[in-house]
Structures are given as C-alpha cells and as structure tokens.
Design an enzyme around this catalytic site. Structure first.
Site, PDB file in Angstrom:
ATOM      1  N   SER A  86       0.866  -1.187   0.000  1.00 27.43           N
ATOM      2  CA  SER A  86       0.000   0.000   0.000  1.00 27.43           C
ATOM      3  C   SER A  86       0.898   1.231   0.000  1.00 27.43           C
ATOM      4  CB  SER A  86      -0.946  -0.018   1.185  1.00 27.43           C
ATOM      5  OG  SER A  86      -0.257  -0.434   2.313  1.00 27.43           O
ATOM      6  N   LEU A  87       0.311   2.379   0.149  1.00 23.36           N
ATOM      7  CA  LEU A  87       1.093   3.616   0.132  1.00 23.36           C
ATOM      8  C   LEU A  87       1.106   4.219   1.522  1.00 23.36           C
ATOM      9  CD1 LEU A  87      -0.192   5.485  -3.054  1.00 23.36           C
ATOM     10  CD2 LEU A  87       2.030   4.410  -2.726  1.00 23.36           C
ATOM     11  N   GLU A 139      -0.546  12.456  -9.432  1.00 20.36           N
ATOM     12  CA  GLU A 139      -1.865  12.083  -9.970  1.00 20.36           C
ATOM     13  C   GLU A 139      -2.856  11.976  -8.812  1.00 20.36           C
ATOM     14  OE1 GLU A 139      -1.595   7.799 -11.430  1.00 20.36           O
ATOM     15  OE2 GLU A 139       0.347   8.131 -10.478  1.00 20.36           O
ATOM     16  N   ARG A 188      -6.229  -6.696  -4.229  1.00 19.37           N
ATOM     17  CA  ARG A 188      -5.030  -6.586  -3.410  1.00 19.37           C
ATOM     18  C   ARG A 188      -5.032  -7.607  -2.270  1.00 19.37           C
ATOM     19  NH1 ARG A 188      -1.972  -1.752  -2.121  1.00 19.37           N
ATOM     20  NH2 ARG A 188      -3.747  -0.461  -2.661  1.00 19.37           N
ATOM     21  N   LYS A 195       5.089  10.146  -7.004  1.00 19.28           N
ATOM     22  CA  LYS A 195       6.052   9.044  -7.109  1.00 19.28           C
ATOM     23  C   LYS A 195       7.330   9.589  -7.715  1.00 19.28           C
ATOM     24  CE  LYS A 195       2.561   5.536  -7.726  1.00 19.28           C
ATOM     25  NZ  LYS A 195       1.828   4.703  -8.624  1.00 19.28           N
ATOM     26  N   LYS A 213      -3.058  13.118   1.474  1.00 19.58           N
ATOM     27  CA  LYS A 213      -4.516  12.997   1.557  1.00 19.58           C
ATOM     28  C   LYS A 213      -5.198  14.375   1.657  1.00 19.58           C
ATOM     29  CE  LYS A 213      -6.118   9.151   1.820  1.00 19.58           C
ATOM     30  NZ  LYS A 213      -6.179   8.063   2.722  1.00 19.58           N
ATOM     31  N   CYS A 246     -48.433  24.743   6.318  1.00 13.79           N
ATOM     32  CA  CYS A 246     -49.774  25.286   6.052  1.00 13.79           C
ATOM     33  C   CYS A 246     -50.894  24.335   6.457  1.00 13.79           C
ATOM     34  CB  CYS A 246     -49.905  25.654   4.581  1.00 13.79           C
ATOM     35  SG  CYS A 246     -50.002  24.219   3.498  1.00 13.79           S
TER      36      CYS A 246
HETATM   37  O1  I6G Z   1      -2.973   2.250  -3.652  1.00 12.06           O
HETATM   38  C1  I6G Z   1      -2.412   2.995  -4.575  1.00 12.06           C
HETATM   39  C2  I6G Z   1      -3.124   3.996  -5.182  1.00 12.06           C
HETATM   40  C3  I6G Z   1      -2.555   4.769  -6.155  1.00 12.06           C
HETATM   41  C4  I6G Z   1      -1.074   2.744  -4.945  1.00 12.06           C
HETATM   42  C5  I6G Z   1      -0.474   3.540  -5.939  1.00 12.06           C
HETATM   43  C6  I6G Z   1      -1.254   4.565  -6.537  1.00 12.06           C
HETATM   44  O2  I6G Z   1      -0.658   5.282  -7.486  1.00 12.06           O
HETATM   45  C7  I6G Z   1      -1.387   6.308  -8.093  1.00 12.06           C
HETATM   46  N1  I6G Z   1       0.791   3.324  -6.304  1.00 12.06           N
HETATM   47  C8  I6G Z   1       1.484   2.367  -5.695  1.00 12.06           C
HETATM   48  C9  I6G Z   1       2.905   2.169  -6.095  1.00 12.06           C
HETATM   49  C10 I6G Z   1       0.916   1.570  -4.710  1.00 12.06           C
HETATM   50  N2  I6G Z   1      -0.353   1.761  -4.337  1.00 12.06           N
HETATM   51  C11 I6G Z   1       1.683   0.533  -4.032  1.00 12.06           C
END
Ligand code: I6G
Length: 683
Positions: free
Chosen positions: A94-95, A125, A148, A302, A326, A423
């Site tokens: 995840s990020l 993005e 995932r 990234k 976020k 009314c």
């Molecule tokens: O969960 C994610 C959402 C968006 C992502 C992600 C992402 O890129 C726009 N990119 C990576 C490399 C990972 N999760 C691991």
C-alpha cells in the site's frame, strides 16, 4: 491510425470465417478503446451493436473460433461459488500517507537525502477512491486479475474485471513484454454511482453509501453479469511483475507506453519538480476535487526516475519512493438532535436532520439532508442516532449511514407527516413517485416564499438584492402576496423594513425596474413550472417564440416538441390552466415585463463542436456550463484530444491546459466563454 469502420466491413476478396472473426474483433476492440478509454467514439451505438451481433453470430456458427479474449466473452463466464485465492508474484503494497504540507516536505527531504540530490522529480496524480487490482497479461492477452487482498494473496476477480470495457482484453501495438502485471484502480465514476443508486431506489435494492463501496460491491459479485451492468471504470498507475530490462527510465514514460498499449491513465497525471510543485498540484486537485468525474481522497507523488525508485526501495508495507498526500475527510460522525421538515418550491417535503455541529472538510455542518421519507425508512434514521455525514462541494451535506450499534435505548422510527407542517394542507404522493408533497400550492407560505426566491434568482429574473430575508419581511408585512406584487412596491415602505433604509430600498426598486427587460426563456424559467428548467424554457421559447401560443398549447402539441415528454407537457398545461397563474402573468406583463421575440433558430449553432472544461468557473457550476453548451447543440467531453474544439479554462486549470496547448486547441477563459455563449442567446 486504425482502419475506419467502412474499411474493415468491406469483404473482398471473400474472407474465411476465421479471418472475418479476427477482423471484427480488431474493429470492436478499436471502438471500445475509442469509446471507453479516449471518450471519442467514431461509430454510432447502432453500428457498434451491428458489429457485435455479426461477431456473435459467427461465433455461434463456429464455436471452435471462440477465444477467451473475444469481445463477446467479456460477460461470458458463469457465476462462481467463491473467489479463488491468488498469490501475488510481486506483493501488492500500500502507500504511506501524509496529511499536511509539513509531512510532505519531510517526505521530499528524505527522498532527496537518500538520493543525494537537491531536487527530485515526481509524477503526480489523483488518488482514486476505488479498489486496487493487479492484472496479468501474457502474450498481449488478459489472463488473470486479482484484488489486493492482504498484499500477498488476493482474490481471483478475472471474470469480473473482464467485463470492464476500458480494460483491454488484448493489447494494442506489439512492444509489450510477454508476461507482465499491470496495477491500477477500479472505480465507479460519480455519475454512474448516482444512476446506480437511483435505479436501486426505484427497484427496492441496496443503495451504496459511496462510489467506493459501490465499486467494491460491484467487483465482488459472484455473477459477472451483474458486474457487467455496473458502471465501473479503471485507471492504471503502475506495474507489478515486469521484466527489468524492459523498464524505461521514468515512471511517466512507462505510463505513456501503457497508454499506447490501450490502457487508460488518469488524464490529470503530470510530472512536477520539487516539493513546492507537489504542493501546488495538491492545491489544484483539491480545488477541482468536486468537479472531477470520480472521487479522489488525495494525490499520489512518485519519484519519476525508475533507477531512483530502485535505490529508495521499500519498507515492509510501502514503497519509499511514493506517498499519498490525503485531502481533508469528506465525512464525519455526529449525532442527530432532531429531524425537521423542509417544504420546497414544488411542495416536496424533505426531512432534514439537525445535527450536533461537526467539522467536515474544514466546514461546520449542523444540518444534513435525508432526501426523502423512503430514505429515512431505508436508513432507519432516528433522533438520537449516531450517523456518518458527508459533505462534497456545493452539495448539501447528507446523512450517509446510521451507526446501528450506537443507537441509544428508547428511540422511535420517524413517520412521514400526513399534513404540511407549514400550512396544514394534506400531503399527497404523485403516482409512481416516492416523494411526498404539500398540496397547498402557492397558498402554502413555504412554497410561496420559495417560488418568489426562484423568480428573483440570478438565472431567472435576476432581481439584485432580493434575498431570503427581504422576501420574508415583504411577506410578513403584507407588502407582497405573489410575484406580481413585487412590481407594485414603492421605496417608502421598503425603506422602513429592518436593515433596509432609503438607499437599499431605491436599489431594490431600480433592480426590479431593470429586471423588466428580460428574455422569454428567462421569464418562462422564472415562472417555476414543475420540471421546466432552463433548457426546457429555452426549448419552449424557441418553439413557440411567444407566450400566448405556449399558454394555448395542448398536451399533444407540447409532446411533439423534442425533449418534452408527457410528464413535462402535463405540468405545463396544468400550470397555464390555473386562473391564478394566468392572472399573475397578466399583471406581470401589465407591469412592463417584456422581451423581444426570439429569432427563429433552425440551427444548433454548436452542433459538432466538442468542449472540454477545466478548472473552476466563477459564474456557473460545471453542470450549468455543460447545460448551456448542450442547449446550443454542442458536446462536452472529460478529456482533451485532437477532437476537442475548445478548452474552457477556469481557476486552477489542470494538465488539460498543457495538452490543449500541445494539440493547438482553442482555449477560452471564462470571460471569453461567456461572451461566446451570449452571442447565441436569442432575446
Ligand atoms: O494504492 C495505490 C493507489 C494509487 C497505490 C499507488 C497509486 O498510485 C497512483 N501506487 C502504488 C505504487 C501503490 N499503491 C503501491
């Protein structure tokens, strides 16, 4: 350049069934790409359906020719019992998240220190609120797709993913690796989500709380036919398994390649340099968050250079070279203190939850719509309940769900009122409708007030300074009883009202005077006839070119006009049949309200023109801009391409502006756009 539909349909010299099947598949794939990825169809639905029908017929006659990647097989798989587990060949991490500018600056500092550079380049993005999937392509064909899951093992959702039309079953071009995994987000566009929920409401089905849940619920259907009916879409953002020697130098380059192979990439993707540009990007996406066609909960940066990504590596959970920045939450938890009823312009009774005030996305929210009593029943919302409320853009905050576990003892279900709380008139429900309405019409003070407010509004008679509070006072003091009375107002009594004085009173009288020079569409819209919005008012004005013929028109005549259905026609006839309404119109005309006869407009001046909007417009919402373009026959699209004729640029434009410049597409700012539209406004 792909061959044209015509070129592929011709069949000389005679083809074998196998050749024809292949030609049809190529052509259908090409049209899918034009329609679902580029949003630029080149054939009509009927032409597309004919190609599919021909392919299906050939495959029925020659079942040996059916392959799993045929466009006919998108929805072919039978329902399954459960989703089989799939172990990811490369873990799906995840990020990491940051929530503030300072934390983002820290991330950038760590990246720079690790790489020993002064400035890092990032892709940026939006972070879509959907579900991550990993899709395996072998020899250019989609062979497997998995969720995932826990990052190591996901669920096999191949049959369902294949139903998503923007995901290619076979790749374009030829330079793709023999075996690679593509990663991205499956999501439900907001418009599709609204339509799905509206359909669910009509059919007594489960309503989804938000597009993310709808996307997840739709993808996790055991029957792919159900998934196929759901408006799912996809953007790719990366890769899993990928031959190291085939990776280009930069993330953005790889995404461009993926795009060439037929994958959709988010149009907002861009490359930024340094933390300041990251923060600018975050601000620009946040500013247009509500006008994007999908939900986003932040942006992702990234490190662009892939060699630099490899040097930075991973922690146990997430890449060190990427971060999600976020946005403030759209949702918050609070308590319902009361449920009140609001009576709208057309008498609809809307239950409104009065809330313990709570901060949602930086704004204090103390009431939220419950939409209608069906919804109250479905959610079983009660006074005392703890609820999740949601606020998105200009939209009225709404109660999303009740947290049942937190319900106190001794609450009781909410019953719809039998009489209008304002009314006392009886409450009615139109056949086939779920909404309940006060039957009091303009005798109901709430409906009357809302009707006057609508009449005076900017897009109707545009009476400057006639706001809510002033309308309240004018009604309370008996200075007006209907909209026609507005034009009998004089300075003196108005000046006596609270917070008025002689200057404000004079301004109001002048504004009323000015509003008398109007247009027929504005006047028709101002009358507040049910279901007659601005576009219908334009249509009626163009058709009848005067008020008298419209007043006299019967149901049948009205129904013959394009875009006027029986329901709208019925509302129009019913409105003009009311003697009270006709008297008010006569008095308004006697007061001097006038317009020039609309010119005959045979043409749709913007037919064949495609507009793309970017950034926020100050004078209208995106929907209003679209309505105005469409009323003149133009089309709007979500992305810039060589088929775009004009890009309309508001505040904080995104990457669309760069693309339009690259493609040398005409760009108009808001002022130019308004002037452009106004040249077509017939008086
Ligand atoms: O969960 C994610 C959402 C968006 C992502 C992600 C992402 O890129 C726009 N990119 C990576 C490399 C990972 N999760 C691991």
């Amino acid at each position: 350049m792909a061959p044209s539909a015509q070129g592929l349909v011709s069949m000389s010299p005679p083809e074998s069934a196998a050749q024809r099947v292949e030609a049809l598949r190529r052509e259908i794939e090409h049209h899918n790409y034009r329609y679902y990825v580029l949003d630029q169809p080149v054939v009509s639905d009927a032409e597309y359906d004919a190609l599919m029908a021909e392919l299906k017929a050939l495959e029925t006659g020659h079942p040996e020719l059916i392959t799993p990647d045929s466009p006919t097989q998108r929805i072919g798989a039978p329902p399954s019992e459960a989703f089989a587990p799939i172990r990811h060949e490369v873990p799906m991490l995840s990020l990491d998240n940051v929530f503030s500018d300072t934390e983002l600056l820290d991330f950038d500092r760590r990246v720079r220190e690790h790489l020993g550079v002064d400035r890092a380049e990032y892709t940026a993005e939006p972070k879509l609120d959907g579900l991550a999937v990993s899709i395996l392509y072998q020899h250019g064909r989609l062979t497997r797709a998995a969720t995932r899951g826990d990052g190591t093992t996901g669920e096999d959702v191949t049959a369902n993913v294949k139903t998503i039309r923007s995901i290619p079953l076979r790749l374009q071009g030829s330079a793709w690796p023999d075996r690679f995994e593509l990663r991205g987000e499956i999501f439900m566009p907001i418009e599709g989500f609204k339509q799905l929920n509206a359909w669910a409401l009509r059919h007594d089905q489960k309503v989804f709380a938000n597009p993310r849940n709808a996307a997840a619920g739709s993808l996790r259907q055991l029957d792919p036919k159900v998934t196929a009916r759901r408006p799912l879409d996809f953007f790719c953002y990366g890769w899993g398994l990928f031959p190291a020697d085939r990776l280009p130098e930069a993330q953005a380059e790889l995404l461009a390649r993926l795009q060439d192979w037929g994958f959709p990439v988010c149009p907002e993707l861009t490359v930024v340099e340094g933390a300041e540009e990251c923060l600018d990007y975050h601000r620009s996406i946040l500013a247009k968050r509500e006008s994007l066609p999908y939900e986003t909960d932040g942006v992702v940066y990234k490190v662009n250079r892939i060699a630099a990504q490899q040097r930075l590596g991973f922690t146990a959970r997430a890449p060190r070279w990427a971060i999600a920045h976020k946005f403030p939450a759209h949702e918050a938890t609070t308590e319902i203190q009361a449920i009140e009823v609001q009576v709208g312009r057309t008498g609809v009774l809307t239950p409104v939850a009065k809330l313990e005030p709570v901060q949602v996305g930086g704004v204090t929210v103390s009431s939220a719509s419950l939409h209608n009593y069906e919804e109250v029943k479905r959610k079983d919302a009660r006074v005392g309940d703890t609820v999740i409320v949601r606020r998105a853009g200009d939209v009225i905050p709404e109660v999303v769900t009740v947290i049942a576990e937190k319900r106190p003892a001794e609450t009781s279900p909410i019953q719809p009122p039998g009489r209008c709380p304002i009314c006392g008139a009886e409450v009615v429900t139109d056949p086939g409708e779920t909404l309940i309405r006060c039957s009091g019409g303009l005798f109901c003070p709430a409906q009357l007030k809302a009707a006057i407010k609508h009449f005076a509004s900017r897009r109707a008679m545009d009476i400057d300074g006639l706001g809510d509070k002033l309308i309240d006072q004018l009604l309370e003091k008996g200075l007006i009883e209907d909209v026609a009375d507005l034009y009998d107002l004089t300075e003196e009594p108005v000046a006596q009202l609270e917070r008025m004085g002689s200057k404000s009173a004079r301004n109001l009288i002048q504004a009323l005077e000015k509003s008398k020079q109007t247009t027929l569409p504005r006047f028709l819209y101002a009358l507040g006839i049910r279901e007659v919005g601005e576009v219908t008012a334009q249509t009626l004005a163009q058709h009848f070119r005067g008020l008298e013929p419209l007043i006299k028109a019967d149901q049948e005549t009205l129904e013959q006009i394009a875009n006027i259905g029986p329901v709208v026609a019925n509302h129009i006839v019913a409105f003009f049949r009311q003697p009270h309404n006709r008297q008010v119109i006569e008095r308004l005309r006697d007061a001097g309200i006038e317009w020039e006869t609309p010119e005959e407009n045979h043409s749709r001046p913007l037919a064949d023109k495609t507009f793309v909007l970017t950034g926020a417009l100050a004078s209208m919402t995106r929907d209003e801009a679209k309505t105005r373009i469409e009323a003149l026959g133009g089309k709007t699209s979500g992305s810039v391409s060589k088929n775009t004729d004009y890009l309309i640029v508001g505040e904080d434009p995104g990457s669309k502006l760069d693309k339009a410049r690259r493609l040398e597409i005409a760009v108009m700012n808001e002022e130019a756009f308004l002037a452009f539209l106004n040249q077509f406004v017939t008086p």
